[in-house]
Design an enzyme around this catalytic site. Structure first.
Site, PDB file in Angstrom:
ATOM      1  N   ASP A   8      29.133  45.950  56.215  1.00  0.00           N
ATOM      2  CA  ASP A   8      29.206  45.708  54.778  1.00  0.00           C
ATOM      3  C   ASP A   8      29.087  44.236  54.437  1.00  0.00           C
ATOM      4  O   ASP A   8      29.251  43.392  55.301  1.00  0.00           O
ATOM      5  CB  ASP A   8      30.591  46.138  54.264  1.00  0.00           C
ATOM      6  N   GLU A  32      56.409  38.215  32.130  1.00  0.00           N
ATOM      7  CA  GLU A  32      56.258  36.785  32.414  1.00  0.00           C
ATOM      8  C   GLU A  32      56.491  36.456  33.877  1.00  0.00           C
ATOM      9  O   GLU A  32      56.251  35.350  34.320  1.00  0.00           O
ATOM     10  CB  GLU A  32      57.235  35.987  31.540  1.00  0.00           C
ATOM     11  N   ARG A  52      39.425  51.706  53.430  1.00  0.00           N
ATOM     12  CA  ARG A  52      38.105  51.745  54.066  1.00  0.00           C
ATOM     13  C   ARG A  52      38.166  51.291  55.524  1.00  0.00           C
ATOM     14  O   ARG A  52      37.303  51.627  56.314  1.00  0.00           O
ATOM     15  CB  ARG A  52      37.102  50.877  53.292  1.00  0.00           C
ATOM     16  N   PRO A  95      49.284  36.758  40.058  1.00  0.00           N
ATOM     17  CA  PRO A  95      48.167  35.806  40.081  1.00  0.00           C
ATOM     18  C   PRO A  95      48.492  34.555  40.893  1.00  0.00           C
ATOM     19  O   PRO A  95      47.592  33.779  41.210  1.00  0.00           O
ATOM     20  CB  PRO A  95      47.946  35.469  38.600  1.00  0.00           C
TER      21      PRO A  95
HETATM   22  N1  ADE Z   1      48.954  40.430  38.393  1.00  0.00           N
HETATM   23  C1  ADE Z   1      48.428  39.734  37.364  1.00  0.00           C
HETATM   24  N2  ADE Z   1      47.308  39.121  37.707  1.00  0.00           N
HETATM   25  C2  ADE Z   1      47.091  39.436  39.026  1.00  0.00           C
HETATM   26  C3  ADE Z   1      46.078  39.100  39.964  1.00  0.00           C
HETATM   27  N3  ADE Z   1      45.068  38.300  39.648  1.00  0.00           N
HETATM   28  N4  ADE Z   1      46.180  39.595  41.207  1.00  0.00           N
HETATM   29  C4  ADE Z   1      47.230  40.383  41.555  1.00  0.00           C
HETATM   30  N5  ADE Z   1      48.199  40.737  40.713  1.00  0.00           N
HETATM   31  C5  ADE Z   1      48.132  40.274  39.464  1.00  0.00           C
END
Ligand code: ADE
Length: 248
Positions: free
Chosen positions: A167, A114, A152, A87
């Site tokens: 697209d 974590e 794609r 993330p």
């Molecule tokens: N792992 C955990 N959350 C993620 C996300 N939002 N994007 C990519 N990998 C992740």
């Protein structure tokens, strides 16, 4: 084009690529997807892939050695990009997808727990990728999203490259509405303009609908567009205020 996924849950990928466009692309040899179990690269006594964080804290951190070894074994070419899915990464979008489709090999490391030892980020990966501002339980669903979106853009995966080009997003706008038979369904009528055979008018109507929808749901996309487009939208909105009955 080959995708290599490094994960501690290889079984998660067993079914997901076994249908639709991706399945056909695999069968035709246009793409290849290899799933690698990170545990196969853990050579210490307990085949451990994770450990407690130095400095204390909750949860476990993925150890660097198995990840380095896996990438070194799998990578065909020094120029193949290696991405850690997390993330904290750079945001994945259609431009990113289009660019990745130019490589012969892309390696995706699925993050877990974590986190991942920072030395992987510092010294091994090309970049971290995030598919959106939310936290998944691991990188596996993100790997599926990325492989699908990148595939794609691989020539011949989607029948007509035209359809990829036009697209949503490739023009920075959301799609216009589509209709098919029946012409009337539960008193909802297909807009008249689509039956007039006037292709200029249809194109204009579609553009207007795209702009309206983008303005309503993704105004952030419009801010990146030409001012003339924004003016066009402004004009439409003014027009709409003046007429309740939307022009079909
Ligand atoms: N792992 C955990 N959350 C993620 C996300 N939002 N994007 C990519 N990998 C992740």
């Amino acid at each position: 084009m080959r995708f290599d996924i490094i994960t501690i849950f290889p079984e998660m990928f067993q079914k997901i690529f076994s249908g639709g466009v991706i399945k056909r692309a695999l069968e035709k040899g246009l793409i290849d997807i290899k799933v690698h179990n990170l545990r196969d690269f853990a050579f210490d006594k307990h085949r451990q892939v994770d450990d407690r964080p130095f400095g204390g804290g909750q949860g476990m951190v993925l150890k660097p050695e198995p990840i380095f070894l896996a990438v070194e074994k799998i990578r065909n070419d020094e120029s193949s990009p290696v991405y850690l899915l997390s993330p904290q990464g750079r945001r994945f979008d259609f431009r990113f997808a289009e660019n990745l489709a130019k490589y012969n090999q892309v390696i995706l490391i699925c993050g877990r727990y974590e986190g991942v030892d920072e030395r992987v980020i510092q010294d091994l990966v090309t970049d971290e990728i995030s598919i959106g501002d939310y936290v998944l339980t691991g990188g596996e669903p993100a790997a599926v999203v990325i492989i699908d979106a990148v595939s794609r853009f691989v020539p011949h995966v989607v029948g007509k490259m035209e359809s990829v080009k036009y697209d949503s997003f490739s023009e920075g706008l959301l799609d216009f509405p589509q209709y098919t038979r029946p012409r009337v369904y539960r008193e909802m009528e297909v807009p008249q303009v689509l039956f007039l055979g006037d292709h200029k008018k249809i194109e204009c109507w579609r553009r207007r609908k795209s702009l309206e929808k983008t303005g309503r749901l993704r105004p952030d996309l419009l801010s990146a567009k030409e001012l003339s487009e924004k003016n066009f939208l402004g004009k439409i909105q003014t027009e709409k205020k003046g007429m309740n009955n939307e022009s079909h």
